[in-house]
Design a protein around this motif. Structure first.
Motif, mmCIF file in Angstrom:
data_model
loop_
_atom_site.group_PDB
_atom_site.id
_atom_site.type_symbol
_atom_site.label_atom_id
_atom_site.label_comp_id
_atom_site.label_asym_id
_atom_site.label_seq_id
_atom_site.Cartn_x
_atom_site.Cartn_y
_atom_site.Cartn_z
ATOM 1 N N VAL A 144 -0.554 3.812 6.893
ATOM 2 C CA VAL A 144 -0.987 2.552 7.486
ATOM 3 C C VAL A 144 -2.135 2.868 8.423
ATOM 4 O O VAL A 144 -2.057 3.787 9.237
ATOM 5 C CB VAL A 144 0.164 1.854 8.249
ATOM 6 C CG1 VAL A 144 -0.344 0.628 8.987
ATOM 7 C CG2 VAL A 144 1.281 1.476 7.302
ATOM 8 N N ARG A 145 -3.228 2.119 8.277
ATOM 9 C CA ARG A 145 -4.398 2.285 9.141
ATOM 10 C C ARG A 145 -4.632 0.967 9.863
ATOM 11 O O ARG A 145 -4.688 -0.090 9.247
ATOM 12 C CB ARG A 145 -5.622 2.658 8.312
ATOM 13 C CG ARG A 145 -6.839 2.967 9.153
ATOM 14 C CD ARG A 145 -8.037 3.304 8.300
ATOM 15 N NE ARG A 145 -7.743 4.423 7.422
ATOM 16 C CZ ARG A 145 -8.356 4.622 6.259
ATOM 17 N NH1 ARG A 145 -9.274 3.792 5.832
ATOM 18 N NH2 ARG A 145 -8.052 5.653 5.521
ATOM 19 N N ILE A 146 -4.752 1.021 11.182
ATOM 20 C CA ILE A 146 -4.941 -0.172 12.005
ATOM 21 C C ILE A 146 -6.311 -0.089 12.667
ATOM 22 O O ILE A 146 -6.614 0.867 13.372
ATOM 23 C CB ILE A 146 -3.831 -0.293 13.069
ATOM 24 C CG1 ILE A 146 -2.470 -0.431 12.375
ATOM 25 C CG2 ILE A 146 -4.095 -1.464 13.999
ATOM 26 C CD1 ILE A 146 -1.287 -0.401 13.304
ATOM 27 N N GLY A 147 -7.148 -1.095 12.415
ATOM 28 C CA GLY A 147 -8.447 -1.204 13.076
ATOM 29 C C GLY A 147 -8.320 -2.129 14.269
ATOM 30 O O GLY A 147 -7.843 -3.253 14.139
ATOM 31 N N TRP A 148 -8.719 -1.650 15.458
ATOM 32 C CA TRP A 148 -8.575 -2.448 16.664
ATOM 33 C C TRP A 148 -9.889 -2.496 17.435
ATOM 34 O O TRP A 148 -10.785 -1.694 17.222
ATOM 35 C CB TRP A 148 -7.456 -1.907 17.551
ATOM 36 C CG TRP A 148 -7.627 -0.470 17.957
ATOM 37 C CD1 TRP A 148 -7.191 0.627 17.278
ATOM 38 C CD2 TRP A 148 -8.311 0.025 19.111
ATOM 39 N NE1 TRP A 148 -7.551 1.777 17.939
ATOM 40 C CE2 TRP A 148 -8.238 1.441 19.071
ATOM 41 C CE3 TRP A 148 -8.969 -0.578 20.165
ATOM 42 C CZ2 TRP A 148 -8.793 2.242 20.056
ATOM 43 C CZ3 TRP A 148 -9.528 0.227 21.155
ATOM 44 C CH2 TRP A 148 -9.425 1.624 21.093
#
Length: 195
Positions: free
Chosen positions: A149-153
């Motif tokens: 899972v990759r989260i861009g913030w």
């Protein structure tokens, strides 16, 4: 920096002459992403084949599908992207570092709906806005082998500031509370099958 006088809060209410902004106006965190990606990857003989299903703007249900082919390893210099709905395919270079926080990517593509060939380039950085007050980044988590899972913030901020003066017609003590608006922009679920 003086505290805000007059003006409007984020909900449109008129602020009083000396009324400080509310905590909700100054510090806001949005945890509902505006982009959801599902990526399916298969690795075959030094090549990664991928299918990306990308969902944007949940209010209007914008959707993109991409087929991606790129070599594996540290020496990968290109990737091939085909978007059947948009009728376009592209060959893109890897991101080329120009400076510490600045990257360049170039590519050539063809849109068969428009019968047009063209090239594109993009400068990108993890620092956005004016380069100081905004940070964009990605965090990756391996849940188990084959699922990441990759989260861009993103975080936009102004640091708090305390100042004052004596004999200059300004307050002896003044404080700006600063501001933080943070959001999760993108969540990618990546399924990888290695043969």
């Amino acid at each position: 920096m003086a505290s805000p006088r007059g003006g409007r809060s984020s909900d449109g209410a008129v602020l009083g002459e000396d009324e400080p902004p509310s905590f909700d106006d100054l510090y806001r965190v949005n945890v509902f992403p505006s982009e959801l990606f599902f990526k399916f990857r298969k690795q075959v003989r030094g090549i990664r084949l991928g299918l990306n299903l990308e969902f944007y703007n949940y209010e209007v249900n914008d959707y993109h599908a991409k087929l991606v082919v790129k070599p594996l390893g540290d020496e990968r210099r290109w990737k091939f992207v085909y978007e059947p709905i948009q009728g376009e395919f592209r060959v893109l270079s890897k991101k080329i570092p120009i400076a510490r926080y600045l990257n360049l990517q170039v590519g050539v593509g063809h849109n068969y709906y428009l019968n047009a060939i063209g090239w594109k380039w993009k400068l990108s950085t993890c620092l956005g806005g004016d380069g100081v007050s905004q940070i964009r980044n990605k965090a990756s988590f391996g849940l188990f082998p084959g699922l990441d899972v990759r989260i861009g913030w993103r975080a936009e901020y102004v640091l708090p500031e305390v100042n004052g003066s004596v004999g200059a017609g300004e307050p002896i003590f003044n404080m700006s509370y600063g501001r933080l608006h943070a959001s999760i922009d993108k969540v990618e679920t990546i399924f990888t099958h290695e043969s």
